[in-house]
Design a protein around this motif. Structure first.
Motif, PDB file in Angstrom:
ATOM      1  N   SER A 237       0.647  -1.301  -0.042  1.00 60.38           N
ATOM      2  CA  SER A 237      -0.055  -0.023   0.108  1.00 60.38           C
ATOM      3  C   SER A 237       0.835   1.353   0.095  1.00 60.38           C
ATOM      4  O   SER A 237       0.276   2.316  -0.215  1.00 60.38           O
ATOM      5  CB  SER A 237      -0.961   0.083   1.182  1.00 60.38           C
ATOM      6  N   LEU A 238       2.205   1.140   0.177  1.00 58.05           N
ATOM      7  CA  LEU A 238       3.012   2.402   0.555  1.00 58.05           C
ATOM      8  C   LEU A 238       3.147   3.145  -0.706  1.00 58.05           C
ATOM      9  O   LEU A 238       3.161   2.615  -2.029  1.00 58.05           O
ATOM     10  CB  LEU A 238       4.397   1.895   0.757  1.00 58.05           C
ATOM     11  N   PRO A 239       3.122   4.425  -0.957  1.00 57.70           N
ATOM     12  CA  PRO A 239       3.519   5.333  -2.090  1.00 57.70           C
ATOM     13  C   PRO A 239       4.943   4.999  -2.511  1.00 57.70           C
ATOM     14  O   PRO A 239       5.881   4.764  -1.719  1.00 57.70           O
ATOM     15  CB  PRO A 239       3.403   6.693  -1.680  1.00 57.70           C
ATOM     16  N   ASN A 240       5.252   5.011  -3.877  1.00 60.93           N
ATOM     17  CA  ASN A 240       6.634   4.572  -4.497  1.00 60.93           C
ATOM     18  C   ASN A 240       7.408   5.996  -4.139  1.00 60.93           C
ATOM     19  O   ASN A 240       7.949   6.608  -5.269  1.00 60.93           O
ATOM     20  CB  ASN A 240       6.445   4.196  -5.748  1.00 60.93           C
ATOM     21  N   VAL A 241       7.901   6.115  -2.811  1.00 63.91           N
ATOM     22  CA  VAL A 241       8.727   7.247  -2.721  1.00 63.91           C
ATOM     23  C   VAL A 241      10.162   7.092  -2.751  1.00 63.91           C
ATOM     24  O   VAL A 241      11.136   7.867  -2.832  1.00 63.91           O
ATOM     25  CB  VAL A 241       8.413   8.149  -1.345  1.00 63.91           C
ATOM     26  N   SER A 242      10.529   5.836  -2.963  1.00 65.47           N
ATOM     27  CA  SER A 242      11.766   5.512  -3.058  1.00 65.47           C
ATOM     28  C   SER A 242      12.026   4.132  -3.754  1.00 65.47           C
ATOM     29  O   SER A 242      11.021   3.350  -3.804  1.00 65.47           O
ATOM     30  CB  SER A 242      12.438   5.185  -1.725  1.00 65.47           C
ATOM     31  N   VAL A 243      13.415   3.904  -4.228  1.00 66.08           N
ATOM     32  CA  VAL A 243      13.490   2.627  -4.982  1.00 66.08           C
ATOM     33  C   VAL A 243      13.656   1.340  -3.994  1.00 66.08           C
ATOM     34  O   VAL A 243      13.144   0.392  -4.240  1.00 66.08           O
ATOM     35  CB  VAL A 243      14.926   2.718  -5.715  1.00 66.08           C
ATOM     36  N   GLU A 244      13.961   1.777  -2.756  1.00 60.27           N
ATOM     37  CA  GLU A 244      13.841   0.777  -1.666  1.00 60.27           C
ATOM     38  C   GLU A 244      12.390   0.255  -1.702  1.00 60.27           C
ATOM     39  O   GLU A 244      12.169  -1.031  -1.371  1.00 60.27           O
ATOM     40  CB  GLU A 244      14.217   1.321  -0.362  1.00 60.27           C
ATOM     41  N   ILE A 245      11.535   1.094  -1.562  1.00 59.23           N
ATOM     42  CA  ILE A 245       9.958   0.611  -1.320  1.00 59.23           C
ATOM     43  C   ILE A 245       9.678  -0.136  -2.731  1.00 59.23           C
ATOM     44  O   ILE A 245       8.832  -1.259  -2.472  1.00 59.23           O
ATOM     45  CB  ILE A 245       9.191   1.766  -1.375  1.00 59.23           C
ATOM     46  N   VAL A 246       9.839   0.068  -3.640  1.00 58.43           N
ATOM     47  CA  VAL A 246       9.599  -0.658  -4.987  1.00 58.43           C
ATOM     48  C   VAL A 246      10.201  -2.101  -4.953  1.00 58.43           C
ATOM     49  O   VAL A 246       9.502  -2.992  -5.190  1.00 58.43           O
ATOM     50  CB  VAL A 246      10.211   0.281  -6.353  1.00 58.43           C
ATOM     51  N   GLN A 247      11.557  -1.961  -4.430  1.00 57.68           N
ATOM     52  CA  GLN A 247      11.987  -3.467  -4.289  1.00 57.68           C
ATOM     53  C   GLN A 247      11.303  -4.337  -3.253  1.00 57.68           C
ATOM     54  O   GLN A 247      11.360  -5.458  -3.117  1.00 57.68           O
ATOM     55  CB  GLN A 247      13.539  -3.338  -4.056  1.00 57.68           C
ATOM     56  N   GLN A 248      10.901  -3.623  -2.397  1.00 54.78           N
ATOM     57  CA  GLN A 248      10.258  -4.553  -1.006  1.00 54.78           C
ATOM     58  C   GLN A 248       8.981  -4.947  -1.465  1.00 54.78           C
ATOM     59  O   GLN A 248       8.558  -6.017  -1.288  1.00 54.78           O
ATOM     60  CB  GLN A 248       9.960  -3.193   0.240  1.00 54.78           C
ATOM     61  N   LYS A 249       8.196  -4.311  -2.401  1.00 52.85           N
ATOM     62  CA  LYS A 249       6.987  -4.819  -3.059  1.00 52.85           C
ATOM     63  C   LYS A 249       7.265  -5.865  -3.993  1.00 52.85           C
ATOM     64  O   LYS A 249       6.542  -6.905  -3.892  1.00 52.85           O
ATOM     65  CB  LYS A 249       6.448  -3.232  -3.933  1.00 52.85           C
ATOM     66  N   LYS A 250       8.521  -5.653  -4.711  1.00 57.84           N
ATOM     67  CA  LYS A 250       8.718  -6.815  -5.557  1.00 57.84           C
ATOM     68  C   LYS A 250       8.886  -8.257  -4.826  1.00 57.84           C
ATOM     69  O   LYS A 250       8.450  -9.161  -5.040  1.00 57.84           O
ATOM     70  CB  LYS A 250      10.008  -6.582  -6.521  1.00 57.84           C
ATOM     71  N   LYS A 251       9.532  -8.020  -3.808  1.00 55.55           N
ATOM     72  CA  LYS A 251       9.872  -9.146  -2.721  1.00 55.55           C
ATOM     73  C   LYS A 251       8.627  -9.764  -2.171  1.00 55.55           C
ATOM     74  O   LYS A 251       8.539 -11.038  -2.104  1.00 55.55           O
ATOM     75  CB  LYS A 251      10.891  -8.703  -1.598  1.00 55.55           C
ATOM     76  N   GLU A 252       7.708  -8.805  -1.781  1.00 53.03           N
ATOM     77  CA  GLU A 252       6.377  -9.519  -1.398  1.00 53.03           C
ATOM     78  C   GLU A 252       5.685  -9.985  -2.517  1.00 53.03           C
ATOM     79  O   GLU A 252       5.135 -11.251  -2.219  1.00 53.03           O
ATOM     80  CB  GLU A 252       5.461  -8.318  -0.713  1.00 53.03           C
ATOM     81  N   LEU A 253       5.554  -9.459  -3.652  1.00 53.14           N
ATOM     82  CA  LEU A 253       4.719 -10.208  -4.644  1.00 53.14           C
ATOM     83  C   LEU A 253       5.292 -11.411  -5.167  1.00 53.14           C
ATOM     84  O   LEU A 253       4.478 -12.140  -5.744  1.00 53.14           O
ATOM     85  CB  LEU A 253       4.644  -8.900  -5.831  1.00 53.14           C
ATOM     86  N   MET A 254       6.744 -11.728  -5.167  1.00 53.21           N
ATOM     87  CA  MET A 254       7.281 -13.068  -5.747  1.00 53.21           C
ATOM     88  C   MET A 254       6.743 -13.899  -4.602  1.00 53.21           C
ATOM     89  O   MET A 254       6.732 -15.236  -5.100  1.00 53.21           O
ATOM     90  CB  MET A 254       8.952 -12.721  -5.384  1.00 53.21           C
ATOM     91  N   LYS A 255       6.418 -13.967  -3.570  1.00 56.22           N
ATOM     92  CA  LYS A 255       6.039 -14.707  -2.527  1.00 56.22           C
ATOM     93  C   LYS A 255       4.448 -15.478  -3.094  1.00 56.22           C
ATOM     94  O   LYS A 255       4.296 -16.532  -2.721  1.00 56.22           O
ATOM     95  CB  LYS A 255       5.687 -14.450  -1.235  1.00 56.22           C
ATOM     96  N   ARG A 256       3.829 -14.515  -3.934  1.00 51.95           N
ATOM     97  CA  ARG A 256       2.767 -15.176  -4.411  1.00 51.95           C
ATOM     98  C   ARG A 256       2.737 -16.142  -5.582  1.00 51.95           C
ATOM     99  O   ARG A 256       2.011 -16.934  -6.042  1.00 51.95           O
ATOM    100  CB  ARG A 256       1.816 -14.076  -4.877  1.00 51.95           C
ATOM    101  N   ILE A 257       3.935 -15.895  -6.343  1.00 51.87           N
ATOM    102  CA  ILE A 257       4.207 -16.666  -7.691  1.00 51.87           C
ATOM    103  C   ILE A 257       4.100 -17.977  -7.506  1.00 51.87           C
ATOM    104  O   ILE A 257       3.808 -18.690  -8.458  1.00 51.87           O
ATOM    105  CB  ILE A 257       5.336 -16.019  -8.424  1.00 51.87           C
ATOM    106  N   TRP A 258       4.967 -18.421  -6.665  1.00 50.57           N
ATOM    107  CA  TRP A 258       4.972 -20.133  -6.608  1.00 50.57           C
ATOM    108  C   TRP A 258       3.557 -20.733  -6.364  1.00 50.57           C
ATOM    109  O   TRP A 258       3.321 -21.955  -6.715  1.00 50.57           O
ATOM    110  CB  TRP A 258       5.948 -20.440  -5.638  1.00 50.57           C
ATOM    111  N   MET A 259       2.876 -20.006  -5.300  1.00 44.85           N
ATOM    112  CA  MET A 259       1.492 -20.548  -5.119  1.00 44.85           C
ATOM    113  C   MET A 259       0.728 -20.586  -6.412  1.00 44.85           C
ATOM    114  O   MET A 259      -0.120 -21.578  -6.659  1.00 44.85           O
ATOM    115  CB  MET A 259       0.807 -19.893  -4.000  1.00 44.85           C
ATOM    116  N   LEU A 260       0.657 -19.269  -7.109  1.00 43.43           N
ATOM    117  CA  LEU A 260      -0.196 -19.574  -8.279  1.00 43.43           C
ATOM    118  C   LEU A 260       0.192 -20.511  -9.410  1.00 43.43           C
ATOM    119  O   LEU A 260      -0.438 -21.112 -10.135  1.00 43.43           O
ATOM    120  CB  LEU A 260       0.004 -17.931  -8.931  1.00 43.43           C
TER     121      LEU A 260
END
Length: 387
Positions: free
Chosen positions: A237-260
């Motif tokens: 839900s965080l606004p993309n105010v830094s590259v670090e936040i974008v990378q955190q989002k990617k890390k969390e979204l990756m956790k869904r991929i193997w389940m799908l």
């Protein structure tokens, strides 16, 4: 087997059961638990309460945390007088399960301290943000003590730090910003400690420049304190105010991929021509659209960014170099499919990441491998563009 970060949505008991069920009965037997976990993920709510006296910057903070400017449609009303007479919920523009609640200040005539707890329905909130624009007052301390009795987490935010620094600069006094921040922080902590709040969590924030000061520290603290499901929801839900936040989002979204991919593999075992690919396309399209919303690459998010930066939205869209930006069609997914098929046959790299039942489900066939590969590459592409 040790639980990996990729399986952090599952308890160790659930991971053991997944492996046992697969070894006993194959892919079809682990499908219900994974489906249940995905439904749980998609329906996890996060309710954040924001309280403080009038003029403290509650509404501006709520807007900033949702990636909105004060003048945007759906923004919380701002002003120097108390505009909140009851809890008002503001849903996240892209993730409707996330809601920030603007609470009236405690200790007013309408909301005396002794009645505040029941009227505000404290039990519904996951954690509380107590904001002050100068120093924390008696009512802020009363509120914190009531929250603590309920066993809930609370965090103090000292807002408008940018305005404090502007005032110092206008006085033409030279100062060290880091030292000044530490001085303000120590002063806040000392006063709260003397008022009966031991070791308070105090963060110095500018709602107009979230990438400055303590915003990253606040996020790290909340991530450590939140349960794993709600942690993911908060990060996305965080606004993309830094590259670090974008990378955190990617890390969390990756956790869904193997389940799908596992669900795709279960369907892929059905011996009906065309069933596997059709299901894969449906899963991939839905998830790519979800990725774009979380990473701020959907049309609505880009329009908000255009308004914020004063640039035409077409200029921002021109920077996005990916076929996944416009309408996602089965034809686009099919082209991705044939582009990746040569390399997807190798499952060696998949054994290294994101699979809790290590090695077991690789035998599910190309449906699992291809769905995993398509989603992972799509996420890589979208993350690069978001950055």
């Amino acid at each position: 087997m040790a639980q990996t970060s990729s399986s952090s949505f599952f308890s160790q008991e659930e991971v053991t059961k997944l492996k046992s069920d697969f070894e006993r009965s194959g892919m079809e037997n682990i499908k219900p638990l994974i489906q249940k976990k995905l439904i749980e993920l998609d329906n996890t709510e996060l309710n954040i309460a924001v309280s403080g006296e009038s003029g403290a910057g509650k509404s501006t903070f709520i807007n900033a945390l949702r990636g909105l400017q004060n003048a945007d449609e759906g923004a919380a009303e701002t002003g120097t007088t108390e505009t909140t007479m009851e809890p008002i919920g503001y849903k996240h523009p892209n993730l409707p399960n996330v809601c920030l609640w603007d609470l009236p200040g405690i200790g007013t005539t309408k909301f005396p301290a002794e009645k505040y707890l029941s009227k505000m329905k404290f039990e519904k909130y996951d954690f509380f943000i107590i904001i002050s624009a100068c120093r924390f007052r008696e009512n802020d301390v009363k509120l914190a003590k009531k929250i603590k009795k309920l066993g809930k987490k609370f965090y103090f935010i000292r807002s408008k730090i940018d305005m404090d620094f502007d005032s110092v600069r206008r006085g033409r006094r030279k100062f060290n910003e880091v030292e000044e921040l530490e001085k303000i922080r120590k002063d806040c902590i000392s006063k709260l400690d003397k008022a009966g709040i031991p070791s308070p969590c105090v963060f110095l924030i500018s709602s107009f420049d979230l990438d400055l000061y303590d915003f990253n520290l606040l996020n790290k603290t909340l991530e450590d304190d939140l349960p794993r499901m709600k942690k993911m929801v908060y990060i996305l839900s965080l606004p993309n105010v830094s590259v670090e936040i974008v990378q955190q989002k990617k890390k969390e979204l990756m956790k869904r991929i193997w389940m799908l991919a596992t669900l795709s593999g279960a369907v892929g075992a059905v011996p009906i021509p065309g069933v596997s690919l059709a299901c894969d396309i449906g899963i991939v399209i839905k998830e790519i659209i979800h990725f774009r919303k979380c990473l701020g690459l959907d049309d609505v998010s880009l329009q908000r960014l255009a308004n914020m930066t004063g640039k035409p939205v077409e200029e921002l869209k021109a920077v996005v170099k990916t076929p996944l930006f416009g309408k996602i069609t089965p034809d686009i997914i099919a082209r991705m499919y044939w582009g990746y098929i040569a390399v997807a046959s190798s499952s060696l790299e998949l054994a290294l990441d994101f699979i809790p039942v290590v090695g077991s489900i690789f035998g599910a066939g190309s449906s699992f491998l291809m769905t995993y590969k398509l989603l992972r590459n799509a996420l890589d592409d979208l993350t690069e563009n978001a950055q």
